[in-house]
Design a protein around this motif. Structure first.
Motif: not given
Ligand code: ZN
Ligand code: ZN
Length: 263
Positions: A57, A59, A61-62, A121, A144
């Motif tokens: 996804h 976000h 942090d990914h 999520h 997540d």
């Molecule tokens: Zn996330």
């Protein structure tokens, strides 16, 4: 031999490797391209053997290092159509990126079989992945997610190795420093998975033949490896399940490369 590890794992960045005979896939690139390339180099993973990057996804942090990484390494990016659209809208993809939308079917990715499945999520269309190696070994990764749906269970069941989120200890979250609204978000149906939810699923999956587990995306503020691992071990012990020699569960390290797990 197939193996799995994480380059880093947690709310400040996530990236996982599925490797067999030098050929490999990445799941997410949540720290800088430089940090990711250094980690791959430390593992002796050649950039030209990378078969694709699976994105769960959008976000940060990914996907933090995705764009720069793709400029330096021409590899296909696999993600749900909505996630690919979102990544484009957020300028996370260089021009000419090789985009491979994933649907529910098994897709070929450089000899690996890749199947996406939806997770709950607060992202546009978060996915986990079930991956089959060229030699037929199967693993699944789900981070997540606010809760464990039947869809997720089906995707994880029967895999030799499962990488599953074990984000927070409920007591630490409740009594910790986060603002109330953030605590509600994390514990909610579109947030993250607690140690207890993770442990319950690990037990179920062991009873269905899964053998190895990597606990991923541990919160820095609301969890520790000892809490996450302890929750699983206590539940297994209470159920009379004995982990095999050498252990079958490890907690992924936040900032460093974790140990390889064969599957
Ligand atoms: Zn996330
Ligand atoms: Zn995350």
């Amino acid at each position: 031999m197939a193996q799995f590890t994480t380059l880093y794992s947690g709310s400040s960045g996530n990236s996982a490797v599925i490797e067999e005979d030098g050929s490999y896939l990445l799941v997410d690139i949540g720290k800088s391209c430089r940090k990711t390339m250094q980690a791959l180099d430390a593992l002796d993973l050649a950039p030209n053997r990378l078969q694709g990057i699976l994105i769960t996804h959008e976000h940060i942090d990914h996907v933090s290092g995705l764009k720069v990484f793709l400029k330096k390494n021409r590899v296909p990016v696999y993600a749900s159509p909505a996630t690919l659209d979102m990544l484009a809208a957020q300028d996370r993809l260089p021009t000419g990126a090789q985009l491979r939308p994933v649907d529910g079917s098994v897709q070929e990715a450089g000899g690996f079989g890749v199947q996406g499945f939806a997770t709950s999520h607060d992202a546009i269309d978060c996915h986990g992945y079930r991956i089959t190696t060229p030699k037929g070994k199967t693993m699944a990764i789900a981070t997540d997610l606010g809760y464990l749906s039947e869809t997720v269970h089906t995707a994880l069941s029967g895999a030799s190795l499962v990488a599953l989120e074990s984000n927070y200890d409920p007591f630490m979250l409740r009594t910790g420093p986060y603002p109330y609204a953030l605590k509600v978000r994390i514990a909610g149906r579109r947030g993250h998975l607690s140690n207890d939810e993770c442990a319950g699923k690990v037990l179920e999956l062991i009873q269905e033949g899964c053998e190895k587990f990597c606990l991923c995306h541990l919160s820095h503020e609301n969890n520790t490896p000892a809490h996450a691992l302890g929750t699983v071990k206590n539940l297994l012990a209470a159920a009379g399940v004995r982990p095999g020699e050498g252990g079958i569960v490890q907690a992924a390290k936040r900032e460093e490369i974790s140990d390889w797990m064969e599957f």
